[in-house]
Design a protein around this motif. Structure first.
Motif, PDB file in Angstrom:
ATOM      1  N   VAL A 268       0.841  -1.193   0.000  1.00 47.91           N
ATOM      2  CA  VAL A 268       0.000   0.000   0.000  1.00 47.91           C
ATOM      3  C   VAL A 268       0.876   1.243   0.000  1.00 47.91           C
ATOM      4  O   VAL A 268       1.875   1.321   0.717  1.00 47.91           O
ATOM      5  CB  VAL A 268      -0.922   0.002   1.225  1.00 47.91           C
ATOM      6  N   GLN A 269       0.472   2.201  -0.805  1.00 48.27           N
ATOM      7  CA  GLN A 269       1.183   3.474  -0.838  1.00 48.27           C
ATOM      8  C   GLN A 269       0.196   4.614  -0.972  1.00 48.27           C
ATOM      9  O   GLN A 269      -0.695   4.568  -1.824  1.00 48.27           O
ATOM     10  CB  GLN A 269       2.178   3.514  -1.994  1.00 48.27           C
TER      11      GLN A 269
ATOM     12  N   CYS B 201      -4.656  13.013  -2.494  1.00 47.17           N
ATOM     13  CA  CYS B 201      -3.944  11.829  -2.010  1.00 47.17           C
ATOM     14  C   CYS B 201      -4.424  10.629  -2.808  1.00 47.17           C
ATOM     15  O   CYS B 201      -5.606  10.281  -2.758  1.00 47.17           O
ATOM     16  CB  CYS B 201      -4.204  11.624  -0.528  1.00 47.17           C
ATOM     17  N   ALA B 202      -3.509  10.044  -3.539  1.00 45.48           N
ATOM     18  CA  ALA B 202      -3.824   8.872  -4.344  1.00 45.48           C
ATOM     19  C   ALA B 202      -3.307   7.623  -3.643  1.00 45.48           C
ATOM     20  O   ALA B 202      -2.151   7.583  -3.194  1.00 45.48           O
ATOM     21  CB  ALA B 202      -3.190   9.008  -5.719  1.00 45.48           C
ATOM     22  N   ALA B 203      -4.154   6.629  -3.561  1.00 49.01           N
ATOM     23  CA  ALA B 203      -3.785   5.370  -2.910  1.00 49.01           C
ATOM     24  C   ALA B 203      -3.544   4.304  -3.953  1.00 49.01           C
ATOM     25  O   ALA B 203      -4.264   4.215  -4.944  1.00 49.01           O
ATOM     26  CB  ALA B 203      -4.888   4.946  -1.961  1.00 49.01           C
ATOM     27  N   SER B 204      -2.536   3.507  -3.736  1.00 52.52           N
ATOM     28  CA  SER B 204      -2.252   2.394  -4.639  1.00 52.52           C
ATOM     29  C   SER B 204      -1.958   1.149  -3.819  1.00 52.52           C
ATOM     30  O   SER B 204      -1.674   1.225  -2.620  1.00 52.52           O
ATOM     31  CB  SER B 204      -1.062   2.728  -5.543  1.00 52.52           C
ATOM     32  N   GLY B 205      -2.041   0.016  -4.452  1.00 53.23           N
ATOM     33  CA  GLY B 205      -1.732  -1.237  -3.784  1.00 53.23           C
ATOM     34  C   GLY B 205      -2.961  -2.008  -3.339  1.00 53.23           C
ATOM     35  O   GLY B 205      -2.889  -3.215  -3.130  1.00 53.23           O
ATOM     36  N   ARG B 206      -4.060  -1.308  -3.163  1.00 55.75           N
ATOM     37  CA  ARG B 206      -5.313  -1.951  -2.814  1.00 55.75           C
ATOM     38  C   ARG B 206      -6.419  -0.914  -2.891  1.00 55.75           C
ATOM     39  O   ARG B 206      -6.153   0.282  -2.921  1.00 55.75           O
ATOM     40  CB  ARG B 206      -5.269  -2.554  -1.408  1.00 55.75           C
ATOM     41  N   THR B 207      -7.640  -1.347  -2.924  1.00 54.79           N
ATOM     42  CA  THR B 207      -8.755  -0.419  -2.800  1.00 54.79           C
ATOM     43  C   THR B 207      -9.127  -0.335  -1.322  1.00 54.79           C
ATOM     44  O   THR B 207      -8.817  -1.222  -0.536  1.00 54.79           O
ATOM     45  CB  THR B 207      -9.967  -0.886  -3.618  1.00 54.79           C
TER      46      THR B 207
ATOM     47  N   GLN C 132     -11.477   6.421  -8.162  1.00 54.19           N
ATOM     48  CA  GLN C 132     -10.074   6.741  -8.406  1.00 54.19           C
ATOM     49  C   GLN C 132      -9.201   6.504  -7.180  1.00 54.19           C
ATOM     50  O   GLN C 132      -8.007   6.802  -7.204  1.00 54.19           O
ATOM     51  CB  GLN C 132      -9.945   8.196  -8.873  1.00 54.19           C
ATOM     52  N   ASN C 133      -9.796   5.979  -6.130  1.00 53.80           N
ATOM     53  CA  ASN C 133      -9.034   5.685  -4.910  1.00 53.80           C
ATOM     54  C   ASN C 133      -8.272   6.913  -4.411  1.00 53.80           C
ATOM     55  O   ASN C 133      -7.093   6.844  -4.064  1.00 53.80           O
ATOM     56  CB  ASN C 133      -8.049   4.537  -5.177  1.00 53.80           C
TER      57      ASN C 133
ATOM     58  N   TYR D  34       1.286   2.637   6.505  1.00 53.13           N
ATOM     59  CA  TYR D  34       0.656   3.307   5.366  1.00 53.13           C
ATOM     60  C   TYR D  34       1.111   4.758   5.199  1.00 53.13           C
ATOM     61  O   TYR D  34       0.731   5.410   4.232  1.00 53.13           O
ATOM     62  CB  TYR D  34      -0.863   3.298   5.505  1.00 53.13           C
ATOM     63  N   TRP D  35       1.898   5.290   6.140  1.00 54.85           N
ATOM     64  CA  TRP D  35       2.274   6.701   6.016  1.00 54.85           C
ATOM     65  C   TRP D  35       3.126   6.932   4.780  1.00 54.85           C
ATOM     66  O   TRP D  35       4.077   6.200   4.524  1.00 54.85           O
ATOM     67  CB  TRP D  35       3.054   7.178   7.240  1.00 54.85           C
ATOM     68  N   GLY D  36       2.799   7.984   4.012  1.00 57.02           N
ATOM     69  CA  GLY D  36       3.580   8.374   2.849  1.00 57.02           C
ATOM     70  C   GLY D  36       4.538   9.495   3.205  1.00 57.02           C
ATOM     71  O   GLY D  36       4.827   9.736   4.384  1.00 57.02           O
TER      72      GLY D  36
END
Length: 116
Positions: free
Chosen positions: A2-3, A22-28, A76-77, A105-107
């Protein structure tokens, strides 16, 4: 993996506006509330706002209530933070995460500086 990738920060004068993304990737994040948090220099990270999965429920820190608006686009997560009437005390690095936040999960966050 997750990012969360935050963007949209910058330097703005008091009274100005910014819109963070904030865009999330790796999962919904189906079913998860998403939140914004911030950390000012020398201070602990603090809660700013949260939005439920269905958009029907939002909560704001008292310090930003009436000035900030959180929203999300589940297709668009992505989660957003519209910040108006910015004050110098809003200066901080802004992060997004699930609520309650997960440490892994912190970016990198996005820097917001409010100064004349």
């Amino acid at each position: 993996q997750v990012q969360f990738v935050e963007s949209g920060g910058g330097l703005v004068q008091p009274g100005g506006s910014l819109r963070l993304s904030c865009a999330a990737s790796g999962r919904t994040f189906s079913g998860y509330a998403l939140g914004w948090f911030r950390q000012a220099p020398g201070k602990e990270r603090e809660f700013v706002a949260v939005i439920s999965w269905s958009d029907s429920f939002t909560v704001y820190a008292d310090s930003v209530k009436g000035r900030f608006t959180i929203s999300r686009n589940n297709a668009q997560n992505t989660v957003y933070l519209q910040m108006n009437s910015l004050k110098p005390e809003d200066t901080a690095v802004y992060y997004c995460n699930v609520r309650p936040p997960r440490g892994d999960y912190w970016g990198q966050g996005t820097q917001v500086t409010v100064s004349s």
